[in-house]
Design an enzyme around this catalytic site. Structure first.
Site, short mmCIF file in Angstrom:
data_model
loop_
_atom_site.label_atom_id
_atom_site.label_comp_id
_atom_site.label_asym_id
_atom_site.label_seq_id
_atom_site.Cartn_x
_atom_site.Cartn_y
_atom_site.Cartn_z
CE LYS A 41 43.03 41.93 23.74
NZ LYS A 41 42.40 42.43 22.50
NE ARG A 86 48.64 42.99 21.06
CZ ARG A 86 47.82 43.72 21.78
NH1 ARG A 86 47.88 43.72 23.09
NH2 ARG A 86 46.94 44.47 21.19
NE ARG A 110 38.95 51.22 21.98
CZ ARG A 110 39.82 50.20 21.97
NH1 ARG A 110 39.73 49.25 22.88
NH2 ARG A 110 40.74 50.13 21.05
NE ARG A 169 43.17 52.49 22.22
CZ ARG A 169 43.26 51.21 22.59
NH1 ARG A 169 42.65 50.79 23.68
NH2 ARG A 169 43.95 50.35 21.88
NE ARG A 216 44.64 48.40 17.42
CZ ARG A 216 43.54 48.84 18.05
NH1 ARG A 216 42.84 49.83 17.54
NH2 ARG A 216 43.17 48.30 19.17
P1 AP5 Z 1 37.58 46.71 24.58
O1 AP5 Z 1 37.20 46.02 25.84
O2 AP5 Z 1 38.27 48.02 24.67
O3 AP5 Z 1 38.36 45.70 23.62
P2 AP5 Z 1 39.85 45.18 23.69
O4 AP5 Z 1 39.83 43.76 23.20
O5 AP5 Z 1 40.45 45.44 25.04
O6 AP5 Z 1 40.47 46.11 22.58
P3 AP5 Z 1 41.84 46.88 22.49
O7 AP5 Z 1 41.76 47.67 21.22
O8 AP5 Z 1 42.14 47.67 23.74
O9 AP5 Z 1 42.81 45.73 22.32
P4 AP5 Z 1 44.12 45.81 21.62
O10 AP5 Z 1 44.57 44.44 21.91
O11 AP5 Z 1 44.19 46.17 20.21
O12 AP5 Z 1 44.81 47.08 22.26
P5 AP5 Z 1 45.74 47.24 23.51
O13 AP5 Z 1 45.25 48.39 24.27
O14 AP5 Z 1 45.96 45.94 24.20
O15 AP5 Z 1 36.23 46.88 23.73
C1 AP5 Z 1 36.23 47.56 22.49
C2 AP5 Z 1 34.97 48.43 22.38
O16 AP5 Z 1 33.83 47.57 22.32
C3 AP5 Z 1 34.72 49.37 23.56
O17 AP5 Z 1 34.18 50.57 23.07
C4 AP5 Z 1 33.70 48.64 24.43
O18 AP5 Z 1 32.90 49.54 25.17
C5 AP5 Z 1 32.90 47.91 23.35
N1 AP5 Z 1 32.33 46.66 23.81
C6 AP5 Z 1 32.92 45.70 24.59
N2 AP5 Z 1 32.10 44.68 24.76
C7 AP5 Z 1 30.96 44.98 24.08
C8 AP5 Z 1 29.71 44.31 23.87
N3 AP5 Z 1 29.48 43.11 24.40
N4 AP5 Z 1 28.77 44.91 23.10
C9 AP5 Z 1 29.01 46.13 22.55
N5 AP5 Z 1 30.16 46.82 22.71
C10 AP5 Z 1 31.10 46.25 23.46
O19 AP5 Z 1 47.13 47.59 22.79
C11 AP5 Z 1 47.31 48.82 22.11
C12 AP5 Z 1 48.70 48.82 21.48
O20 AP5 Z 1 49.72 48.66 22.49
C13 AP5 Z 1 48.97 47.68 20.49
O21 AP5 Z 1 48.49 47.96 19.20
C14 AP5 Z 1 50.51 47.61 20.55
O22 AP5 Z 1 51.10 48.66 19.82
C15 AP5 Z 1 50.79 47.86 22.02
N6 AP5 Z 1 50.83 46.61 22.80
C16 AP5 Z 1 49.99 46.23 23.81
N7 AP5 Z 1 50.32 45.03 24.27
C17 AP5 Z 1 51.39 44.62 23.55
C18 AP5 Z 1 52.17 43.43 23.54
N8 AP5 Z 1 51.92 42.41 24.37
N9 AP5 Z 1 53.20 43.35 22.66
C19 AP5 Z 1 53.49 44.36 21.83
N10 AP5 Z 1 52.78 45.51 21.77
C20 AP5 Z 1 51.73 45.63 22.62
#
Ligand code: AP5
Length: 209
Positions: free
Chosen positions: A13, A88, A122, A153, A164
């Site tokens: 994402k 979410r 990552r 992270r 997660r």
């Molecule tokens: P990446 O683009 O980083 O993936 P992502 O879907 O953004 O993953 P996140 O882990 O950031 O999502 P998340 O939803 O768990 O965490 P968030 O930060 O929102 O890609 C992942 C990896 O793959 C990278 O290394 C990238 O380089 C690689 N990659 C990408 N595309 C690729 C490809 N095509 N081929 C190969 N490699 C590739 O949230 C973190 C925490 O915050 C949550 O756990 C929660 O505690 C809190 N939080 C955030 N939002 C909320 C909410 N709305 N409500 C409650 N708590 C929340």
């Protein structure tokens, strides 16, 4: 255009939202990124969020909803945005509908094994917020964009990744059905390279403009 990017942790994402911001001018609103900034600042919101994030739990709805509501009032979002990581929970989705008009929901899908590979490799830059995969880096410790140190992270450790993914299935996956019924959800399989996945997403955005 206002877009929601749905999908499990690690599906890509953040990677795709950041390219959409750069190329289409849609403002990337990453709730995870915003929370991590508060964490680094050590302010009240950061202190509340830390334990939830480190344990792979969702931060309470009330905290997140207020944060997003405030962000969407800012001028730069008026030309269109892409929500990355919000909503979410069903409650977040209900509340969002009260203060935002969403045109399109894109549900990114990928098999679990590939997600785990992406998350465990990552590396993140705490300075410019860049996200990279070890396989794409020549030097795994240095940010290729700004030269600062790259880190893993805390929530990318294997046991937290597994948790997660469980939290996603329980609390976030039900949104897919909700938005499918409303009729503005499109599924995109993101099993290609970053550029291939972006092109697929772009096609969906263009078709729905
Ligand atoms: P990446 O683009 O980083 O993936 P992502 O879907 O953004 O993953 P996140 O882990 O950031 O999502 P998340 O939803 O768990 O965490 P968030 O930060 O929102 O890609 C992942 C990896 O793959 C990278 O290394 C990238 O380089 C690689 N990659 C990408 N595309 C690729 C490809 N095509 N081929 C190969 N490699 C590739 O949230 C973190 C925490 O915050 C949550 O756990 C929660 O505690 C809190 N939080 C955030 N939002 C909320 C909410 N709305 N409500 C409650 N708590 C929340």
């Amino acid at each position: 255009m206002n877009v929601i990017l749905l999908g499990p942790p690690g599906v890509g994402k953040g990677t795709l939202a950041s390219i959409a911001q750069e190329r289409l001018g849609l403002v990337q609103i990453s709730t995870g990124g915003m929370l991590r900034r508060h964490l680094r600042l050590g302010d009240e919101l950061g202190i509340i969020a830390k334990a939830y994030i480190d344990d792979g739990e969702l931060v309470p709805d009330s905290v997140i909803i207020d944060m997003v509501k405030e962000r969407l009032r800012e001028e730069d979002t008026q030309g269109g945005y892409i929500l990355d990581g919000f909503p979410r929970t069903l409650y977040q989705a209900e509340e969002l509908a009260k203060f935002a008009d969403i045109d399109l929901i894109i549900d990114l899908e990928l098999e679990h094994e590939a997600i785990i590979r992406r998350l465990s490799g990552r590396r993140a830059c705490l300075s410019c917020n860049g996200t990279f995969h070890m396989s794409m880096l020549q030097d795994e410790t240095t940010c290729p964009t700004c030269g600062h140190r790259l880190e893993q992270r805390k929530d990318d450790l294997p046991e937290t990744i597994a948790h997660r993914l469980e939290v996603y299935e329980e609390q976030t996956a039900p949104l897919i059905e909700l938005y499918r019924k409303k009729g503005n959800l499109v599924v995109v399989e993101v099993d290609g390279t970053v550029e291939e996945n972006y092109q697929k997403m772009l096609k969906v955005i263009e078709e729905n403009q």
